[in-house]
Write a protein that holds these residues in place. Sequence first.
Motif, PDB file in Angstrom:
ATOM      1  N   LEU A   1      18.663  27.801  53.583  1.00 34.03           N
ATOM      2  CA  LEU A   1      19.499  26.959  52.712  1.00 34.03           C
ATOM      3  C   LEU A   1      19.884  27.709  51.442  1.00 34.03           C
ATOM      4  N   VAL A   2      18.931  28.469  50.917  1.00 36.73           N
ATOM      5  CA  VAL A   2      19.230  29.250  49.699  1.00 36.73           C
ATOM      6  C   VAL A   2      20.298  30.295  49.992  1.00 36.73           C
ATOM      7  N   VAL A   3      20.157  30.979  51.105  1.00 39.33           N
ATOM      8  CA  VAL A   3      21.146  32.006  51.473  1.00 39.33           C
ATOM      9  C   VAL A   3      22.532  31.390  51.653  1.00 39.33           C
ATOM     10  N   GLU A   4      22.569  30.246  52.385  1.00 40.61           N
ATOM     11  CA  GLU A   4      23.859  29.586  52.611  1.00 40.61           C
ATOM     12  C   GLU A   4      24.454  29.082  51.299  1.00 40.61           C
ATOM     13  N   SER A   5      23.588  28.574  50.410  1.00 38.61           N
ATOM     14  CA  SER A   5      24.086  28.085  49.117  1.00 38.61           C
ATOM     15  C   SER A   5      24.688  29.216  48.299  1.00 38.61           C
ATOM     16  N   LEU A   6      23.974  30.347  48.279  1.00 33.45           N
ATOM     17  CA  LEU A   6      24.494  31.498  47.536  1.00 33.45           C
ATOM     18  C   LEU A   6      25.810  32.000  48.147  1.00 33.45           C
ATOM     19  N   ALA A   7      25.826  32.015  49.490  1.00 31.03           N
ATOM     20  CA  ALA A   7      27.061  32.452  50.167  1.00 31.03           C
ATOM     21  C   ALA A   7      28.216  31.495  49.865  1.00 31.03           C
ATOM     22  N   LEU A   8      27.876  30.169  49.892  1.00 31.60           N
ATOM     23  CA  LEU A   8      28.913  29.174  49.591  1.00 31.60           C
ATOM     24  C   LEU A   8      29.431  29.323  48.170  1.00 31.60           C
ATOM     25  N   MET A   9      28.516  29.465  47.225  1.00 31.93           N
ATOM     26  CA  MET A   9      28.942  29.621  45.830  1.00 31.93           C
ATOM     27  C   MET A   9      29.810  30.857  45.660  1.00 31.93           C
ATOM     28  N   ALA A  10      29.387  31.951  46.322  1.00 28.66           N
ATOM     29  CA  ALA A  10      30.167  33.188  46.216  1.00 28.66           C
ATOM     30  C   ALA A  10      31.566  33.012  46.803  1.00 28.66           C
ATOM     31  N   ILE A  11      31.638  32.353  47.975  1.00 29.14           N
ATOM     32  CA  ILE A  11      32.938  32.144  48.622  1.00 29.14           C
ATOM     33  C   ILE A  11      33.857  31.298  47.743  1.00 29.14           C
ATOM     34  N   VAL A  12      33.306  30.166  47.247  1.00 33.16           N
ATOM     35  CA  VAL A  12      34.136  29.272  46.419  1.00 33.16           C
ATOM     36  C   VAL A  12      34.604  29.979  45.155  1.00 33.16           C
ATOM     37  N   MET A  13      33.684  30.722  44.514  1.00 28.08           N
ATOM     38  CA  MET A  13      34.045  31.413  43.285  1.00 28.08           C
ATOM     39  C   MET A  13      35.072  32.513  43.543  1.00 28.08           C
ATOM     40  N   ILE A  14      34.891  33.248  44.669  1.00 23.36           N
ATOM     41  CA  ILE A  14      35.862  34.301  44.999  1.00 23.36           C
ATOM     42  C   ILE A  14      37.244  33.703  45.262  1.00 23.36           C
ATOM     43  N   LEU A  15      37.281  32.619  46.039  1.00 23.22           N
ATOM     44  CA  LEU A  15      38.574  31.978  46.322  1.00 23.22           C
ATOM     45  C   LEU A  15      39.215  31.446  45.036  1.00 23.22           C
ATOM     46  N   SER A  16      38.397  30.838  44.170  1.00 27.09           N
ATOM     47  CA  SER A  16      38.937  30.305  42.911  1.00 27.09           C
ATOM     48  C   SER A  16      39.445  31.427  42.019  1.00 27.09           C
ATOM     49  N   LEU A  17      38.679  32.525  41.968  1.00 25.81           N
ATOM     50  CA  LEU A  17      39.134  33.666  41.166  1.00 25.81           C
ATOM     51  C   LEU A  17      40.415  34.275  41.737  1.00 25.81           C
ATOM     52  N   ALA A  18      40.515  34.309  43.075  1.00 23.91           N
ATOM     53  CA  ALA A  18      41.741  34.833  43.695  1.00 23.91           C
ATOM     54  C   ALA A  18      42.944  33.971  43.323  1.00 23.91           C
ATOM     55  N   LYS A  19      42.724  32.649  43.362  1.00 26.33           N
ATOM     56  CA  LYS A  19      43.818  31.745  42.953  1.00 26.33           C
ATOM     57  C   LYS A  19      44.171  31.955  41.482  1.00 26.33           C
ATOM     58  N   LEU A  20      43.120  32.176  40.659  1.00 25.65           N
ATOM     59  CA  LEU A  20      43.352  32.400  39.239  1.00 25.65           C
ATOM     60  C   LEU A  20      44.166  33.666  39.009  1.00 25.65           C
ATOM     61  N   LEU A  21      43.840  34.701  39.806  1.00 22.53           N
ATOM     62  CA  LEU A  21      44.600  35.947  39.708  1.00 22.53           C
ATOM     63  C   LEU A  21      46.058  35.733  40.090  1.00 22.53           C
ATOM     64  N   VAL A  22      46.253  34.982  41.168  1.00 23.85           N
ATOM     65  CA  VAL A  22      47.632  34.681  41.594  1.00 23.85           C
ATOM     66  C   VAL A  22      48.380  33.916  40.503  1.00 23.85           C
ATOM     67  N   ARG A  23      47.670  32.942  39.902  1.00 21.26           N
ATOM     68  CA  ARG A  23      48.307  32.156  38.842  1.00 21.26           C
ATOM     69  C   ARG A  23      48.691  33.056  37.655  1.00 21.26           C
ATOM     70  N   ASN A  24      47.759  33.972  37.271  1.00 19.99           N
ATOM     71  CA  ASN A  24      48.064  34.889  36.170  1.00 19.99           C
ATOM     72  C   ASN A  24      49.263  35.776  36.498  1.00 19.99           C
ATOM     73  N   LEU A  25      49.326  36.246  37.729  1.00 25.01           N
ATOM     74  CA  LEU A  25      50.461  37.082  38.134  1.00 25.01           C
ATOM     75  C   LEU A  25      51.766  36.297  38.101  1.00 25.01           C
ATOM     76  N   GLU A  26      51.708  35.038  38.541  1.00 29.79           N
ATOM     77  CA  GLU A  26      52.904  34.201  38.509  1.00 29.79           C
ATOM     78  C   GLU A  26      53.371  33.963  37.072  1.00 29.79           C
ATOM     79  N   ILE A  27      52.398  33.690  36.198  1.00 25.49           N
ATOM     80  CA  ILE A  27      52.755  33.443  34.794  1.00 25.49           C
ATOM     81  C   ILE A  27      53.365  34.699  34.176  1.00 25.49           C
ATOM     82  N   LYS A  28      52.743  35.858  34.480  1.00 23.22           N
ATOM     83  CA  LYS A  28      53.281  37.110  33.952  1.00 23.22           C
ATOM     84  C   LYS A  28      54.687  37.369  34.487  1.00 23.22           C
ATOM     85  N   LYS A  29      54.885  37.080  35.769  1.00 17.48           N
ATOM     86  CA  LYS A  29      56.197  37.271  36.374  1.00 17.48           C
ATOM     87  C   LYS A  29      57.234  36.360  35.722  1.00 17.48           C
ATOM     88  N   GLU A  30      56.844  35.106  35.486  1.00 14.61           N
ATOM     89  CA  GLU A  30      57.758  34.173  34.827  1.00 14.61           C
ATOM     90  C   GLU A  30      58.071  34.623  33.403  1.00 14.61           C
TER      91      GLU A  30
END
Length: 414
Positions: A134-163
Amino acid sequence: MKYAIINIFIIIAASVGSIFFTGALSVLIMLSGLMMVIVTYAILEDDQFEGEENIETGGEVKLHRNSFSVITAVKFVAACAFAVVSGGFPGFAVFAVFDEWKWAVNGLIATVLFVVSSAVRTNSSLDSRDIAMLVVESLALMAIVMILSLAKLLVRNLEIKKEADRARVLNSNVSEMHEKRLNRELVKQNYLADKNARLLERENISRNIHNSVGHSITAAIMTLDAADMLYDVKPDEARKRMNDANERIRGSLESIRRAVRTLDDAEGAMPISDLKAAVEGIVDDFIMDTERRVDVIYDLPEDAETGGKNKELQIEKQHVEFLTGVLEELLTNGVKHGNATKFIVILTGDSAHIRLEVKDDGKSDFTDDNSKARIDKGFGVKKIISYAERCGGKTSFVNEEDGFRATVELPILL
């Protein structure tokens, strides 16, 4: 819309990853479809939401709202249902679709709900191996969610810069277009100013030649007519008149030269006594040529107090040239059009204005009804009005019971 596509991709990935953990595949597919609709609507709603603003702080972009909207609550409930039905930690990765929270908050919520869901599902009968998993899965889940959220954040920053870059380019283009338009307007104004200056020079030449040469030639013609009448009776007097006419014609040539030189030396000022002298010379010549009576009245402030000392009042050279031409025009017109025999010339002024008034006893058909047509037809009078109005002065032409009266007033700008 690109942001909505990323969220849909997260939902699809979470659905595919949950296939191996769930037994309710149809419900999972239905919930995934519902989540796709909700996140798409949420993005569109975010774009028009009054409280939405992009704030750039510390290299990250956060999406703020004034309040927790209904659509966010619905999306949260749907995400919880999707995560529970998925049966495994991949389904909880769907919490990465939340744009309202920070990436760390998304990971924490997904992990906490996953741990709670796992504990409830196993009825708290977890051995050490299950806890470790459960600990391993929780850490993996947190990492996945954070990575996906950071990727979206990067995309948003790129869009804002482009605009921002697009806005800068647009503003630059608009500024360049505005500057080009201003340059075109400036070129046009310079052209019109140059054209008006040339027209003004032409008008000055025509007025000076008309006023000086025209009247000199008219006087010479009148003198020659008188000489012709006296030739048989008084040959000596006729010869004298012919000599006078010859001098007049020579004077006309000099007037042409003087009119041209005036354009090169139009600036500056002359003492008002020179204007009086010019008026007296014109009147004397007119009396000699036409044998008409001319009375001259002066009311001029020849001296002006400046710094405790008396100094002769000055007047613009152009005004002197103009007023002497006006006097010649009015005297000649009085004889030619009104057959006048008596004239009164009144020259008055103060430190701010100069005024020339000419009265005669001639008879004219000049009336208020036909004044405009007569002025438009008359070259000399039209030039007089044009110059006076351009300088801020005024003119008046009135046919009275005992004769004709013309008045010209100009401001002294020195």
